[in-house]
Scaffold this active site. Sequence first.
Site, PDB file in Angstrom:
ATOM      1  N   ASP A   1     -10.468   3.161   1.422  1.00 25.13           N
ATOM      2  CA  ASP A   1     -10.566   2.567   3.084  1.00 25.13           C
ATOM      3  C   ASP A   1     -11.099   3.179   3.972  1.00 25.13           C
ATOM      4  OD1 ASP A   1      -9.134   0.330   2.524  1.00 25.13           O
ATOM      5  OD2 ASP A   1      -7.635   0.615   3.249  1.00 25.13           O
TER       6      ASP A   1
ATOM      7  N   LYS B   1       0.730  -1.197   0.181  1.00 22.89           N
ATOM      8  CA  LYS B   1      -0.113   0.232  -0.007  1.00 22.89           C
ATOM      9  C   LYS B   1       0.957   1.063   0.552  1.00 22.89           C
ATOM     10  CE  LYS B   1      -4.847  -1.488   2.125  1.00 22.89           C
ATOM     11  NZ  LYS B   1      -5.084  -1.413   2.897  1.00 22.89           N
TER      12      LYS B   1
HETATM   13  P1  NAP Z   1      -1.178  -3.121  10.547  1.00 27.95           P
HETATM   14  O1  NAP Z   1      -0.788  -1.456   9.568  1.00 27.95           O
HETATM   15  O2  NAP Z   1       0.002  -3.634  10.296  1.00 27.95           O
HETATM   16  O3  NAP Z   1      -1.432  -2.335  12.057  1.00 27.95           O
HETATM   17  C1  NAP Z   1      -2.159  -3.145  13.144  1.00 27.95           C
HETATM   18  C2  NAP Z   1      -2.491  -2.348  14.433  1.00 27.95           C
HETATM   19  O4  NAP Z   1      -2.143  -3.410  15.355  1.00 27.95           O
HETATM   20  C3  NAP Z   1      -0.998  -2.253  14.192  1.00 27.95           C
HETATM   21  O5  NAP Z   1      -0.969  -1.105  15.035  1.00 27.95           O
HETATM   22  C4  NAP Z   1      -0.467  -2.956  15.220  1.00 27.95           C
HETATM   23  O6  NAP Z   1       0.644  -2.673  16.348  1.00 27.95           O
HETATM   24  C5  NAP Z   1      -2.299  -3.386  16.173  1.00 27.95           C
HETATM   25  N1  NAP Z   1      -1.274  -5.310  16.892  1.00 27.95           N
HETATM   26  C6  NAP Z   1      -1.037  -6.014  15.968  1.00 27.95           C
HETATM   27  N2  NAP Z   1      -1.088  -7.233  16.479  1.00 27.95           N
HETATM   28  C7  NAP Z   1      -1.818  -6.876  18.098  1.00 27.95           C
HETATM   29  C8  NAP Z   1      -2.384  -7.277  19.415  1.00 27.95           C
HETATM   30  N3  NAP Z   1      -1.912  -8.435  19.508  1.00 27.95           N
HETATM   31  N4  NAP Z   1      -1.908  -6.425  20.265  1.00 27.95           N
HETATM   32  C9  NAP Z   1      -2.402  -5.154  19.751  1.00 27.95           C
HETATM   33  N5  NAP Z   1      -1.741  -4.522  19.008  1.00 27.95           N
HETATM   34  C10 NAP Z   1      -1.675  -4.794  17.958  1.00 27.95           C
HETATM   35  O7  NAP Z   1      -2.341  -2.917   9.979  1.00 27.95           O
HETATM   36  P2  NAP Z   1      -3.528  -2.722   9.343  1.00 27.95           P
HETATM   37  O8  NAP Z   1      -3.518  -2.325   7.722  1.00 27.95           O
HETATM   38  O9  NAP Z   1      -3.612  -0.938   9.329  1.00 27.95           O
HETATM   39  O10 NAP Z   1      -4.721  -3.491   9.640  1.00 27.95           O
HETATM   40  C11 NAP Z   1      -5.271  -3.635  10.583  1.00 27.95           C
HETATM   41  C12 NAP Z   1      -6.836  -4.476  10.806  1.00 27.95           C
HETATM   42  O11 NAP Z   1      -7.774  -3.889   9.844  1.00 27.95           O
HETATM   43  C13 NAP Z   1      -6.305  -6.278   9.942  1.00 27.95           C
HETATM   44  O12 NAP Z   1      -6.718  -7.192  10.556  1.00 27.95           O
HETATM   45  C14 NAP Z   1      -6.606  -5.931   8.404  1.00 27.95           C
HETATM   46  O13 NAP Z   1      -7.509  -6.729   8.650  1.00 27.95           O
HETATM   47  C15 NAP Z   1      -8.307  -4.688   8.932  1.00 27.95           C
HETATM   48  N6  NAP Z   1      -8.851  -4.139   7.416  1.00 27.95           N
HETATM   49  C16 NAP Z   1      -9.746  -4.671   7.412  1.00 27.95           C
HETATM   50  C17 NAP Z   1     -10.831  -3.578   6.351  1.00 27.95           C
HETATM   51  C18 NAP Z   1     -11.637  -3.695   5.944  1.00 27.95           C
HETATM   52  O14 NAP Z   1     -11.871  -3.657   4.717  1.00 27.95           O
HETATM   53  N7  NAP Z   1     -12.772  -4.551   6.515  1.00 27.95           N
HETATM   54  C19 NAP Z   1      -9.790  -2.932   5.248  1.00 27.95           C
HETATM   55  C20 NAP Z   1      -7.942  -2.702   6.139  1.00 27.95           C
HETATM   56  C21 NAP Z   1      -8.063  -3.433   6.521  1.00 27.95           C
HETATM   57  P3  NAP Z   1       2.304  -2.434  15.750  1.00 27.95           P
HETATM   58  O15 NAP Z   1       2.256  -1.091  15.433  1.00 27.95           O
HETATM   59  O16 NAP Z   1       2.843  -2.236  17.347  1.00 27.95           O
HETATM   60  O17 NAP Z   1       2.835  -3.711  15.435  1.00 27.95           O
END
Ligand code: NAP
Length: 477
Positions: A303, A267
Amino acid sequence: MAELRLRRDAVADADLIELRLDSVADPNAAGALAGRRRPVIVTCRPTWEGGQFKGSEDERRKLLTEAHALGAEYVDIEWRARFDDLLARTLGRRIVLSMHDFRSTPSDLAETAHAMRATGAEVVKIATKANALRDCLPLMALGQAESKSGSIVVLAMGEHGLASRVLAGRFGSAWTYAGDLNAVGQMSASTLVDDYRFRTLTESTEIYGVVGSPVSHSVSPAIHNAAFRAARFDAVYLPFRATDAADFIAFARAIGLKGASVTIPFKVALYDQVDEAYAVARRIGAINTIRVVDGRWLGANTDAAGFLRPLQDRNVPLGTMRTSILGAGGAARAVAIALAPSGADITVHARTRERAEEVAMIVSGKVGPWPPVPGTWDLLVNCTPIGMRPHTDETPMPADAHTGQLVYDLVYNPPSTRLMRDAIKGGLKAIGGLDMLVGQAQEQFQWWTDTRPPGSVMRAAAEKRLAEFTSDENHLV
Ligand code: NAP
């Protein structure tokens, strides 16, 4: 042989059936051909070319010669087998001369193909392993050039090569192979025909897809292909597994890609590569959608709009709500930027405080403790992957901490998460990530086609695909 015949006669979606005599314990040419209702290719692969035949080369040659004499529509012989006598005796008619490289795509494909063609074989088949998307390109060039002088089949094996199967026509291939050999990247004939509408793809079909790594579990191909079908739009949407941004760009330009969804981990990398990014994408610093117009690459991020859509549909009064965002990654950033114009009071909570500060700063929000304190929020948005399959028992919040009004979980697999169930038990309302997934896909589709896609068709396709994943997992267990 009896089982081989049963499986042969159960095939519904293919025009030509490959009978792998090396896969049976008692191979016999007459038995394989008896009572066939569709044309066949008789193949008996030795172990040195990825097959299972354990007998001698003389036994193999005898089986294949017999199959040819008995009228098999095609007999496949390996180029490296040097069955020159069989080629000479048959003048190459009804012979598929094949070459497989299970490790890589060599650079001397054209020379190999010419040498194979010079044997007089009716069909030349070249299948090589793609270790990157761009490995499909020499195969496509070869297929397009060679198909002018005779029948050729080209195939890029592995996940990177999926396009060579679906777009076989565009690759110049006389046919392609479907089945259950997942290790080489095969998909079932029904997936090829029904989901990717293999039989109706033409030179003018527009090509879209989702680029990521990994990408095989993406629900987006199901969503967009269903919408293209419903809108009668001549387009197909594929999963593209790339090694890096440059790999995707080289491939996309060569196949004339019209647009793409972008997922993890590209991305930001592709945001840096597009010719122009729209304002919301610039604020988020990442794209999830590409549209190619007259060779120019435009980038957008749907998004934020996709996140808002389910809230707008439910008339949620965002401006009056104390909103807590969990997580500080790309999704949290998009959610914060989506919420800011409504005047919502935004607090970001993340296990890494500095990352929460970065996101909060973009929208002049606050930073709160991880996890949030009960009673401090009305709307809670989970932007972490906690609770995602296979960790479906996990939740970012204690079960008794639900004191607000609405929980919105971005996780969409499973469609109903533990966080949502706990919230509903506590008397709150809950929205799942599937609503946002469909919302952002609707925005993409509209941008690409100027047509409003039916949300219900997209949602049903996503639910069906997610249910298939669950059933695959259950089968594995
Ligand atoms: P990302 O950039 O990897 O960010 C993930 C975030 O979650 C980071 O802040 C990370 O913290 C935190 N995190 C991960 N594991 C954790 C844990 N066990 N405890 C506490 N915090 C935790 O991912 P993203 O792209 O933002 O996506 C996040 C989620 O949203 C995913 O599940 C994705 O599938 C979902 N999503 C859904 C849609 C939809 O259309 N429904 C669209 C986009 C994303 P750290 O920085 O400390 O690692």
